[in-house]
Design a protein around this motif. Structure first.
Motif, PDB file in Angstrom:
ATOM      1  N   ALA A  95       0.822  -1.210   0.000  1.00  0.00           N
ATOM      2  CA  ALA A  95       0.000   0.000   0.000  1.00  0.00           C
ATOM      3  C   ALA A  95       0.856   1.260   0.000  1.00  0.00           C
ATOM      4  CB  ALA A  95      -0.926   0.010   1.208  1.00  0.00           C
ATOM      5  N   PRO A  96       0.362   2.335  -0.615  1.00  0.00           N
ATOM      6  CA  PRO A  96       1.093   3.607  -0.645  1.00  0.00           C
ATOM      7  C   PRO A  96       1.040   4.324   0.693  1.00  0.00           C
ATOM      8  CG  PRO A  96      -1.040   3.858  -1.693  1.00  0.00           C
ATOM      9  CD  PRO A  96      -0.895   2.391  -1.380  1.00  0.00           C
ATOM     10  N   ARG A  97       1.848   5.360   0.818  1.00  0.00           N
ATOM     11  CA  ARG A  97       1.999   6.090   2.076  1.00  0.00           C
ATOM     12  C   ARG A  97       0.690   6.683   2.581  1.00  0.00           C
ATOM     13  NH1 ARG A  97       3.623   9.135  -2.166  1.00  0.00           N
ATOM     14  NH2 ARG A  97       3.039  11.354  -2.231  1.00  0.00           N
ATOM     15  N   GLY A  98      -0.229   6.994   1.653  1.00  0.00           N
ATOM     16  CA  GLY A  98      -1.483   7.640   2.044  1.00  0.00           C
ATOM     17  C   GLY A  98      -2.351   6.799   2.951  1.00  0.00           C
ATOM     18  N   PHE A  99      -2.128   5.472   2.977  1.00  0.00           N
ATOM     19  CA  PHE A  99      -2.960   4.592   3.792  1.00  0.00           C
ATOM     20  C   PHE A  99      -2.776   4.849   5.280  1.00  0.00           C
ATOM     21  CE2 PHE A  99      -4.127   2.744  -0.017  1.00  0.00           C
ATOM     22  CZ  PHE A  99      -4.972   1.658   0.138  1.00  0.00           C
ATOM     23  N   LEU A 100      -1.650   5.447   5.677  1.00  0.00           N
ATOM     24  CA  LEU A 100      -1.436   5.778   7.086  1.00  0.00           C
ATOM     25  C   LEU A 100      -1.334   7.287   7.311  1.00  0.00           C
ATOM     26  CD1 LEU A 100       1.014   2.993   8.348  1.00  0.00           C
ATOM     27  CD2 LEU A 100      -1.455   3.162   8.662  1.00  0.00           C
ATOM     28  N   ARG A 101      -1.802   8.061   6.333  1.00  0.00           N
ATOM     29  CA  ARG A 101      -1.711   9.514   6.467  1.00  0.00           C
ATOM     30  C   ARG A 101      -2.519  10.034   7.657  1.00  0.00           C
ATOM     31  NH1 ARG A 101      -0.054  13.323   3.160  1.00  0.00           N
ATOM     32  NH2 ARG A 101      -0.010  11.876   1.392  1.00  0.00           N
ATOM     33  N   SER A 102      -3.727   9.521   7.828  1.00  0.00           N
ATOM     34  CA  SER A 102      -4.569  10.028   8.928  1.00  0.00           C
ATOM     35  C   SER A 102      -3.918   9.747  10.278  1.00  0.00           C
ATOM     36  CB  SER A 102      -5.965   9.407   8.868  1.00  0.00           C
ATOM     37  OG  SER A 102      -5.906   7.999   8.958  1.00  0.00           O
ATOM     38  N   LEU A 103      -3.271   8.592  10.421  1.00  0.00           N
ATOM     39  CA  LEU A 103      -2.535   8.299  11.655  1.00  0.00           C
ATOM     40  C   LEU A 103      -1.363   9.264  11.794  1.00  0.00           C
ATOM     41  CD1 LEU A 103      -1.754   6.633  14.119  1.00  0.00           C
ATOM     42  CD2 LEU A 103      -0.662   4.981  12.579  1.00  0.00           C
ATOM     43  N   GLY A 104      -0.634   9.482  10.715  1.00  0.00           N
ATOM     44  CA  GLY A 104       0.493  10.400  10.762  1.00  0.00           C
ATOM     45  C   GLY A 104       0.076  11.813  11.144  1.00  0.00           C
ATOM     46  N   GLU A 105      -1.060  12.248  10.621  1.00  0.00           N
ATOM     47  CA  GLU A 105      -1.547  13.589  10.946  1.00  0.00           C
ATOM     48  C   GLU A 105      -1.923  13.703  12.415  1.00  0.00           C
ATOM     49  OE1 GLU A 105      -4.632  14.005   8.074  1.00  0.00           O
ATOM     50  OE2 GLU A 105      -3.290  14.758   6.501  1.00  0.00           O
ATOM     51  N   ARG A 106      -2.524  12.649  12.950  1.00  0.00           N
ATOM     52  CA  ARG A 106      -2.870  12.659  14.377  1.00  0.00           C
ATOM     53  C   ARG A 106      -1.609  12.760  15.235  1.00  0.00           C
ATOM     54  NH1 ARG A 106      -7.695   9.866  15.858  1.00  0.00           N
ATOM     55  NH2 ARG A 106      -6.865   9.835  17.992  1.00  0.00           N
ATOM     56  N   LEU A 107      -0.595  12.011  14.875  1.00  0.00           N
ATOM     57  CA  LEU A 107       0.653  12.050  15.635  1.00  0.00           C
ATOM     58  C   LEU A 107       1.331  13.408  15.498  1.00  0.00           C
ATOM     59  CD1 LEU A 107       2.057   8.520  14.709  1.00  0.00           C
ATOM     60  CD2 LEU A 107       1.071   9.206  16.897  1.00  0.00           C
ATOM     61  N   ALA A 108       1.318  13.969  14.292  1.00  0.00           N
ATOM     62  CA  ALA A 108       1.927  15.278  14.061  1.00  0.00           C
ATOM     63  C   ALA A 108       1.210  16.355  14.867  1.00  0.00           C
ATOM     64  CB  ALA A 108       1.906  15.616  12.572  1.00  0.00           C
ATOM     65  N   GLU A 109      -0.107  16.281  14.932  1.00  0.00           N
ATOM     66  CA  GLU A 109      -0.884  17.249  15.714  1.00  0.00           C
ATOM     67  C   GLU A 109      -0.536  17.177  17.194  1.00  0.00           C
ATOM     68  OE1 GLU A 109      -4.846  16.147  14.777  1.00  0.00           O
ATOM     69  OE2 GLU A 109      -4.792  17.009  12.749  1.00  0.00           O
ATOM     70  N   SER A 110      -0.028  16.007  17.616  1.00  0.00           N
ATOM     71  CA  SER A 110       0.334  15.824  19.027  1.00  0.00           C
ATOM     72  C   SER A 110       1.801  16.130  19.300  1.00  0.00           C
ATOM     73  CB  SER A 110       0.014  14.383  19.452  1.00  0.00           C
ATOM     74  OG  SER A 110      -1.376  14.118  19.317  1.00  0.00           O
ATOM     75  N   GLY A 111       2.514  16.638  18.292  1.00  0.00           N
ATOM     76  CA  GLY A 111       3.873  17.107  18.513  1.00  0.00           C
ATOM     77  C   GLY A 111       4.981  16.227  17.967  1.00  0.00           C
ATOM     78  N   MET A 112       4.637  15.102  17.351  1.00  0.00           N
ATOM     79  CA  MET A 112       5.668  14.242  16.776  1.00  0.00           C
ATOM     80  C   MET A 112       5.992  14.688  15.349  1.00  0.00           C
ATOM     81  SD  MET A 112       4.575  10.415  18.130  1.00  0.00           S
ATOM     82  CE  MET A 112       6.195   9.730  17.749  1.00  0.00           C
ATOM     83  N   LYS A 113       7.163  14.300  14.843  1.00  0.00           N
ATOM     84  CA  LYS A 113       7.449  14.453  13.417  1.00  0.00           C
ATOM     85  C   LYS A 113       7.385  13.063  12.802  1.00  0.00           C
ATOM     86  CE  LYS A 113      12.541  14.462  13.735  1.00  0.00           C
ATOM     87  NZ  LYS A 113      13.762  15.205  13.355  1.00  0.00           N
ATOM     88  N   VAL A 114       6.696  12.962  11.677  1.00  0.00           N
ATOM     89  CA  VAL A 114       6.303  11.660  11.156  1.00  0.00           C
ATOM     90  C   VAL A 114       6.726  11.517   9.698  1.00  0.00           C
ATOM     91  CG1 VAL A 114       4.370  10.093  10.762  1.00  0.00           C
ATOM     92  CG2 VAL A 114       4.328  11.639  12.724  1.00  0.00           C
ATOM     93  N   LEU A 115       7.353  10.400   9.405  1.00  0.00           N
ATOM     94  CA  LEU A 115       7.734  10.045   8.042  1.00  0.00           C
ATOM     95  C   LEU A 115       6.723   9.040   7.494  1.00  0.00           C
ATOM     96  CD1 LEU A 115       9.793   9.789   5.652  1.00  0.00           C
ATOM     97  CD2 LEU A 115      10.954   8.035   7.026  1.00  0.00           C
ATOM     98  N   ILE A 116       6.091   9.377   6.360  1.00  0.00           N
ATOM     99  CA  ILE A 116       5.305   8.404   5.619  1.00  0.00           C
ATOM    100  C   ILE A 116       5.981   8.230   4.267  1.00  0.00           C
ATOM    101  CG2 ILE A 116       3.131   8.822   6.834  1.00  0.00           C
ATOM    102  CD1 ILE A 116       2.222  10.579   4.534  1.00  0.00           C
TER     103      ILE A 116
END
Length: 294
Positions: A32-53
């Motif tokens: 699967a492409p990176r977009g399949f975990l984008r919503s999870l990545g956005e949630r983590l980013a909103e909480s202060g993490m930096k996220v690689l997809i």
């Protein structure tokens, strides 16, 4: 969107969140492409993490890669991932993966501990039926088509046709592969999907998994999940000393319902829509690793 050349191919990725956040990388299931975990990545980013997809080789917009340099496709992905993390100069990173992404994450943690700050897994595949099914899905069909019509015929399969549509360079990369090279590589990679004593995870020795020292959290599989058996997740838990198994943040039968809907409609597996619910558990692991460092 950014890209970098790794192992002779372009790897496409995105970074979400602030530069000073705790780093995490997310790897989805299948190819699967990176977009399949984008919503999870956005949630983590909103909480202060930096996220690689990222798009793994043979998935999304990245270049396709086939080589017998690696014993399995998952080992290739793990090698690519550790080089990508080092390219970004992130240092130890929370390695997060589901299903095939869990396999990539496990291999990354055991082979490249220097880039692994913590390990977070769910939907771990293993056991006779899942392992054989994966070998058939990823490998067998491609070998059969290549034997009949060569690599050119393989490019007409829906997955590879889409890879060329999303990344036109892949047409030339397929054309550069000889039929013999392609089939030889896939036969090597297929060997990992032969159920083998001492390998809870396809293509990975139990003794190697037991060497993982990173803090590890595993979301328990559903009681009736045939693709990611409950026994497999507890077996991995037993192998990784100090790991924790946590209850799923989604419904007990979420995977089965999503899988059944996929079979019925032919559409994407919407179980990926639930992944964002794992964000608080990943944040808890990240904070735990910070406390350990302190």
């Amino acid at each position: 969107m950014s890209s970098v050349e790794i192992n002779g191919g372009s790897v496409v990725y995105e970074i979400l969140g602030e530069e000073d956040g705790i780093p995490a990388v997310l790897t989805p299931g299948g190819r699967a492409p990176r977009g399949f975990l984008r919503s999870l990545g956005e949630r983590l980013a909103e909480s202060g993490m930096k996220v690689l997809i990222w798009d793994r080789p043979n998935g999304g917009e990245s270049d396709i890669q086939f080589s017998d340099r690696w014993p399995t496709e998952s080992h290739m992905h793990a090698d690519t991932l550790q080089q990508l993390i080092k390219h970004l100069a992130w240092g130890p990173t929370i390695i997060v993966g589901a299903s095939a992404g869990a396999r990539v994450s496990i291999i990354t943690a055991l082979q490249y501990p220097e880039v692994t700050r913590g390990l977070f897994l769910w939907h771990i595949a293993g056991g006779i039926y899942p392992t054989l099914a994966l070998g058939n899905s990823y490998i067998v069909e491609n070998i059969a088509i290549a034997r009949k019509g060569g690599v050119e015929a393989v490019t007409q399969l829906p997955h590879w046709k889409q890879r060329i549509e999303q990344n036109p360079r892949n047409k030339e990369r397929f054309e550069a592969l000889s039929d013999e090279e392609f089939i030889r590589t896939l036969k090597l990679w297929l060997s990992a999907f032969v159920p083998t004593p001492g390998q809870v995870i396809p293509g990975v020795r139990d003794d190697d998994i037991a060497s993982i020292a990173a803090p590890t959290v595993i979301i328990r599989s559903g009681q009736n999940d045939e693709e990611h058996p409950l026994l497999t997740c507890y077996s991995v838990h037993a192998l990784i000393r100090g790991s924790r198994v946590v209850e799923p943040p989604w419904a007990e039968d979420a995977w089965e319902k999503a899988f059944a809907n996929t079979l019925k409609t032919g559409g994407p597996n919407n179980a990926f829509d639930l992944n964002a619910q794992a964000a608080p558990l990943i944040l808890d692991l990240a904070r735990t690793t910070t406390a350990d460092e302190a």
